[in-house]
Enzyme design. Structure first.
Site, PDB file in Angstrom:
ATOM      1  N   LYS A 125       0.414  -1.691  -0.370  1.00 11.25           N
ATOM      2  CA  LYS A 125      -0.113  -0.163   0.338  1.00 11.25           C
ATOM      3  C   LYS A 125       1.178   1.209  -0.020  1.00 11.25           C
ATOM      4  O   LYS A 125       1.942   1.068   0.754  1.00 11.25           O
ATOM      5  CB  LYS A 125      -0.558   0.576   1.506  1.00 11.25           C
ATOM      6  CG  LYS A 125      -0.415  -0.251   2.204  1.00 11.25           C
ATOM      7  CD  LYS A 125      -1.476   0.057   3.661  1.00 11.25           C
ATOM      8  CE  LYS A 125      -0.574  -0.320   5.210  1.00 11.25           C
ATOM      9  NZ  LYS A 125      -1.153  -0.038   6.126  1.00 11.25           N
TER      10      LYS A 125
ATOM     11  N   MET B   2      11.011  23.975  -1.760  1.00 11.25           N
ATOM     12  CA  MET B   2      10.442  23.008  -2.387  1.00 11.25           C
ATOM     13  C   MET B   2      10.820  22.008  -3.289  1.00 11.25           C
ATOM     14  O   MET B   2      10.712  20.892  -2.768  1.00 11.25           O
ATOM     15  CB  MET B   2       9.055  23.793  -3.260  1.00 11.25           C
ATOM     16  CG  MET B   2       8.130  22.769  -3.445  1.00 11.25           C
ATOM     17  SD  MET B   2       7.061  23.359  -4.895  1.00 11.25           S
ATOM     18  CE  MET B   2       6.078  24.295  -4.060  1.00 11.25           C
TER      19      MET B   2
ATOM     20  N   ARG C  61     -10.174   0.638  14.858  1.00  5.14           N
ATOM     21  CA  ARG C  61     -10.523   1.643  13.473  1.00  5.14           C
ATOM     22  C   ARG C  61     -11.263   1.317  12.434  1.00  5.14           C
ATOM     23  O   ARG C  61     -12.409   1.769  12.544  1.00  5.14           O
ATOM     24  CB  ARG C  61      -9.079   1.488  12.864  1.00  5.14           C
ATOM     25  CG  ARG C  61      -9.036   1.984  11.869  1.00  5.14           C
ATOM     26  CD  ARG C  61      -7.346   2.021  11.153  1.00  5.14           C
ATOM     27  NE  ARG C  61      -6.419   0.919  10.908  1.00  5.14           N
ATOM     28  CZ  ARG C  61      -5.646   0.517  10.607  1.00  5.14           C
ATOM     29  NH1 ARG C  61      -4.836   1.794  10.210  1.00  5.14           N
ATOM     30  NH2 ARG C  61      -5.116  -0.979  10.845  1.00  5.14           N
TER      31      ARG C  61
ATOM     32  N   TYR D 162      15.070  31.511   2.425  1.00  2.00           N
ATOM     33  CA  TYR D 162      14.123  32.121   3.069  1.00  2.00           C
ATOM     34  C   TYR D 162      14.162  32.432   4.448  1.00  2.00           C
ATOM     35  O   TYR D 162      14.688  31.570   4.935  1.00  2.00           O
ATOM     36  CB  TYR D 162      12.730  30.813   2.265  1.00  2.00           C
ATOM     37  CG  TYR D 162      12.600  30.841   1.154  1.00  2.00           C
ATOM     38  CD1 TYR D 162      11.544  31.736  -0.030  1.00  2.00           C
ATOM     39  CD2 TYR D 162      12.707  29.504   0.502  1.00  2.00           C
ATOM     40  CE1 TYR D 162      11.606  31.670  -1.290  1.00  2.00           C
ATOM     41  CE2 TYR D 162      12.036  29.349  -0.854  1.00  2.00           C
ATOM     42  CZ  TYR D 162      11.976  30.397  -1.549  1.00  2.00           C
ATOM     43  OH  TYR D 162      11.497  30.019  -2.986  1.00  2.00           O
TER      44      TYR D 162
END
Length: 393
Positions: A41, A333, A147, A286
């Site tokens: 998964k 980023m 869950r 930054y």
């Protein structure tokens, strides 16, 4: 769709031979009647679902486990047409036609799914599919995870009676998930186990599979009666479910697991794409939050939070030529900057996850530095990072 960036040097190097070793290690803890499902998964925990699934099947896994129907369909469309695929999460009954078409085994938490699924087929005039296909499903039981799943014996008894109204549905399995096998109170495992035994009394003998074992239960609780399926997740990727490290080399503050010979299969590397010497007082990144205290060599690496190397990883060192190099300034980023001990040329390898010289940025070690778990470190790696697979069959 995010595609791998093939024109930059940031790569996840994935050693499939190490994965085969980890699978063999788990096999040694299992008996011949148990089945091993590879849990792939979330893009195989960031390692690449399709290549990992194919390699796991080649290594002897009898099935695959995913989180969503979409993940299962991706595997079916890649050519994995026969292998069982179990969706561990709950599924929207509106997708019943595709579930049947792709022969996907789903998880349910009650009878509501079947009524809604039949109605969906009736509304779309596709009930003929039920003459062609059986719907395989596993029933989730909540023994303490909180869950999904049924919690009471009476609920399971009612389900067993009610499912008879849907002859096109094949109740293939039942499963639960232990909340503290990978960390937490040990006595909670005993409480969950007793609830599991109680609920099993209401499960018909015709149900083929009764399974509870993930990596942690498979590795550390072999004395319990065998789980029919072992759902091998994080340990298949060579990482300890409790983030224990493989040797005492990290120091006395870290838990060690030398008993289980797990080999991490992923290394994350990139290259220096720019290097410069800045004078004392120069600001980097930054917000100008970093200011050089003296003349410093600063390198730029082409990876950032857009790749899953998050801003709060700023205190994790990057390894260059056997040196721990600190990140300077905030992570961008797509790029980040590090301070070098000396000049290194463009093209020099930088290791974010993995060994270099006497240092090792093991994913579990990194996770503990930023108060998370190795699962999150590797799963966060973006699809735009190119995956390179070593030792393919």
């Amino acid at each position: 769709m995010i595609r791998p960036s093939e024109h930059r040097p940031t790569q996840a190097i994935i050693n499939l031979e190490a994965m085969r070793h980890n699978i063999d290690w788990m096999r040694q803890k299992m008996n011949d009647q148990q089945k091993l499902f590879a849990t792939v998964k979330a893009n195989a925990y960031g390692h690449g679902a399709v290549p990992i699934a194919k390699a796991a099947i080649s290594a002897g896994c009898e099935g695959l486990a995913v989180a969503t129907v979409d993940e299962a369909i991706e595997l079916r469309q890649s050519g994995l047409s026969q292998i069982p695929i179990l969706v561990l999460g709950l599924t929207d009954p509106q997708g019943i036609a595709e579930i049947l078409h792709y022969n996907i085994t789903i998880t349910v938490s009650g009878l509501d799914f079947f009524e809604a699924a039949y109605q969906q087929l009736a509304d779309t005039k596709q009930t003929r599919l039920l003459d062609l296909y059986k719907l395989n499903f596993h029933l989730a039981l909540d023994t303490g995870m909180g869950r999904i799943g049924l919690r009471e014996v009476a609920e399971v008894e009612a389900f067993a009676a009610g499912i008879q109204a849907y002859p096109w549905a094949h109740w293939q399995g039942v499963f639960t998930h232990f909340a503290t096998a990978g960390g937490g109170p040990a006595d909670y495992i005993e409480a969950q186990w007793q609830r599991w035994l109680d609920l099993m009394e209401a499960v018909p003998a015709t149900v083929d599979y009764r399974h509870y074992a993930n990596s942690a239960m498979g590795l550390w609780h072999p004395k319990l009666p065998a789980s029919d399926i072992v759902r091998m997740g994080i340990s298949m990727y060579g990482l300890d479910p409790k983030d224990q490290l493989p040797s005492p080399a990290w120091g006395p503050d870290y838990a060690v697991n030398e008993a289980d010979d797990l080999q991490p299969i992923l290394e994350l590397i990139t290259e220096i794409v720019h290097v410069k010497k800045v004078p004392a007082g120069a600001c980097i990144s930054y917000g100008a939050t970093y200011q050089a205290r003296e003349d410093e060599w600063i390198a730029t690496l082409p990876i950032g939070y857009g790749d899953g190397w998050l801003r709060h990883y700023k205190n994790l060192p990057i390894l260059v030529d056997g040196h721990e190099c600190p990140v300077v300034g905030v992570i961008n980023m797509d790029q980040l900057m590090i301070r070098l001990p000396k000049h290194y040329p463009v093209g020099t390898i930088a290791t974010l996850i993995g060994p270099d010289g006497s240092f090792n940025n093991h994913a579990s070690y990194l996770a503990q530095q930023v108060d998370t778990i190795a699962y999150e470190i590797v799963t966060n790696l973006s699809p735009r990072i190119a995956r390179v697979y070593l030792n393919e069959d």
